[in-house]
Every structure is written in C-alpha cells, then in structure tokens.
Design a protein around this motif. Structure first.
Motif, PDB file in Angstrom:
ATOM      1  N   LEU A   5      37.683  71.362  39.122  1.00 54.59           N
ATOM      2  CA  LEU A   5      36.884  70.139  39.130  1.00 54.59           C
ATOM      3  C   LEU A   5      37.437  69.133  40.124  1.00 54.59           C
ATOM      4  CD1 LEU A   5      34.648  68.316  37.994  1.00 54.59           C
ATOM      5  CD2 LEU A   5      36.282  67.558  36.256  1.00 54.59           C
ATOM      6  N   TYR A   6      36.573  68.688  41.012  1.00 54.85           N
ATOM      7  CA  TYR A   6      36.887  67.637  41.985  1.00 54.85           C
ATOM      8  C   TYR A   6      36.195  66.385  41.458  1.00 54.85           C
ATOM      9  CZ  TYR A   6      37.186  65.529  46.726  1.00 54.85           C
ATOM     10  OH  TYR A   6      37.439  64.722  47.819  1.00 54.85           O
ATOM     11  N   THR A  24      42.366  60.328  31.252  1.00 56.16           N
ATOM     12  CA  THR A  24      41.896  61.343  30.305  1.00 56.16           C
ATOM     13  C   THR A  24      41.445  62.603  31.035  1.00 56.16           C
ATOM     14  OG1 THR A  24      41.201  59.666  28.707  1.00 56.16           O
ATOM     15  CG2 THR A  24      40.164  61.822  28.527  1.00 56.16           C
ATOM     16  N   ALA A  25      40.692  62.424  32.111  1.00 56.48           N
ATOM     17  CA  ALA A  25      40.162  63.565  32.864  1.00 56.48           C
ATOM     18  C   ALA A  25      41.269  64.351  33.563  1.00 56.48           C
ATOM     19  CB  ALA A  25      39.126  63.084  33.880  1.00 56.48           C
ATOM     20  N   LEU A  26      42.233  63.656  34.129  1.00 56.36           N
ATOM     21  CA  LEU A  26      43.347  64.340  34.790  1.00 56.36           C
ATOM     22  C   LEU A  26      44.192  65.092  33.768  1.00 56.36           C
ATOM     23  CD1 LEU A  26      44.486  61.627  37.377  1.00 56.36           C
ATOM     24  CD2 LEU A  26      43.208  63.729  37.847  1.00 56.36           C
ATOM     25  N   HIS A  27      44.406  64.473  32.630  1.00 51.61           N
ATOM     26  CA  HIS A  27      45.163  65.132  31.567  1.00 51.61           C
ATOM     27  C   HIS A  27      44.455  66.404  31.103  1.00 51.61           C
ATOM     28  CE1 HIS A  27      47.899  65.521  28.176  1.00 51.61           C
ATOM     29  NE2 HIS A  27      46.851  65.651  27.378  1.00 51.61           N
ATOM     30  N   ALA A  28      43.122  66.358  31.104  1.00 51.05           N
ATOM     31  CA  ALA A  28      42.335  67.519  30.673  1.00 51.05           C
ATOM     32  C   ALA A  28      42.308  68.633  31.706  1.00 51.05           C
ATOM     33  CB  ALA A  28      40.912  67.090  30.324  1.00 51.05           C
ATOM     34  N   ALA A  31      41.271  68.770  38.896  1.00 52.71           N
ATOM     35  CA  ALA A  31      42.199  69.261  39.915  1.00 52.71           C
ATOM     36  C   ALA A  31      42.432  68.280  41.053  1.00 52.71           C
ATOM     37  CB  ALA A  31      41.673  70.580  40.488  1.00 52.71           C
ATOM     38  N   MET A  32      41.453  67.436  41.337  1.00 52.34           N
ATOM     39  CA  MET A  32      41.560  66.532  42.473  1.00 52.34           C
ATOM     40  C   MET A  32      40.676  65.326  42.188  1.00 52.34           C
ATOM     41  SD  MET A  32      41.617  67.663  46.464  1.00 52.34           S
ATOM     42  CE  MET A  32      39.889  67.933  46.813  1.00 52.34           C
TER      43      MET A  32
END
Length: 216
Positions: A5-6, A24-28, A31-32
């Motif tokens: 996911l970018y 939250t999204a980065l923890h999940a 990727a970038m």
C-alpha cells in the motif's frame, strides 16, 4: 522500492488528526507515504510534511512529497511524486540527485512511462482506474496498461484512482507493485483493517505464485 500500500494523505488542515490516522496506517503495514495537500499554505505544508517525516522515520518508511521538489530538498524527505504539470522527472532528478525517489504520474499513457524511465524515474504511476473522491479524472485508464507496462517498463508500477481492496485486486493480479489509496483508508471507521486488506492482496499473489511454481 517497496511493495504493498502506497498511502496518500487527504487535504486535512488538522495536523494532529492527520498524524494520528497516518500512524495507525503505518503501524498496520502501509509501505510508503505520500504527503499531498493541494490547498495547504506553504507554512502548513512544511509543518505537516515535517511531522509526517518524523513519523515515517520512526516506522522506517519512505516519505514522498507530492509536487514540491524544494520542500523535499529542505526537509531531506525520501523523494517526490510529479504530475503532468509539475517539474519534469529530469529536472527533479537533477536537483535531488541519484539517491532520492522520483515518481511520475503517467495517467493512461505508456509513452509517458517510457519517457519517465528514460529521464530517471524510480517508479511510474497509472490511473485513474476508478472514480475518485479526491481527484476528478477526465478519462479512465484500462487495466490492460498494467500488463503492458510490466512487459515494457523496467520500473515498479503503481496504480491509483478510487482504490479499494476489492477493486484493486485485479490490478495487483496483473502485476501492480503498489496500490495508491487515500480516501478508502483515511475515511474508514477502522483504517488499520483497510491497510491489512490491501496488504492481503499482495500476500495472496505471493502465495499464488509459490503454488503455481510448485505445480509446473
């Protein structure tokens, strides 16, 4: 270049909300990250980009700045993404040097992808494939361009435009390296679950490739 996911940011002026949802999204597993806020003032843009860069450093993920080459240079972000009306790939590469990521929007045109590759792009992005809540496209990109690009262009392929885990699946199946999404993550009741769903597309493809390799 990563796979998965970018994530692109929405036009939110509330920096705390932006950073928290992005965390939250980065923890999940996103990727970038691309920082994109078309309506921000120069001051807000710098403040938000700096906050997101610090967050990306914590998660060891690249931060790409949409359009603004000088901001990327000032903050020492990981790269830029350029559209058709922005600085050229060659100009950005000349300013940023060989070590930065330079992405190029190629819409639905392989000729643009070929030119971007020639001029030093790190990846090419095609779209929009589906109606988007963020950007209005005057055209629709056909899924077949992913297949063509994977045979002709020696760069990672990103797909964009109204992406959800469901409608991105056939594009990942055709070989897309990354799926770019904004609204489907940031407006979700549980953003992390949507990130997991996008990541699952790539996990399924990898599993399919392994199984296919074992049977031929």
């Amino acid at each position: 270049m990563h796979q998965g996911l970018y994530l692109g940011t929405p036009d939110w002026d509330d920096t705390d909300r932006l950073v928290e949802t992005t965390r939250t999204a980065l923890h999940a597993g996103a990727a970038m990250l691309q920082y994109r806020h078309k309506g921000a003032s120069a001051q807000l843009r710098r403040e938000q980009a700096a906050a997101l860069l610090a967050l990306c450093r914590r998660f060891n993920r690249p931060l790409i700045i949409n359009d603004h080459v000088e901001l990327c240079l000032t903050l020492d972000a990981d790269g830029v993404h350029l559209g058709g009306t922005d600085a050229s790939v060659a100009q950005a590469r000349g300013v940023l040097g060989a070590g930065k990521i330079v992405g190029a929007s190629c819409y639905g045109e392989l000729a643009l992808a070929r030119a971007a590759q020639r001029d030093g792009a790190s990846y090419v992005a095609f779209g929009g494939f589906y109606p988007s809540r963020v950007k209005q496209y005057s055209f629709r990109t056909e899924a077949s361009i992913v297949t063509q690009a994977k045979t002709e262009i020696a760069l990672p392929v990103v797909v964009i435009g109204g992406m959800t885990p469901e409608n991105a699946a056939p594009l990942v199946g055709r070989g897309a390296d990354m799926v770019a999404a904004i609204s489907s993550v940031y407006t979700a009741a549980v953003p992390g679950a949507v990130v997991h769903a996008f990541d699952g597309l790539f996990a399924e493809r990898a599993k399919s490739c392994v199984n296919h390799g074992a049977t031929v």
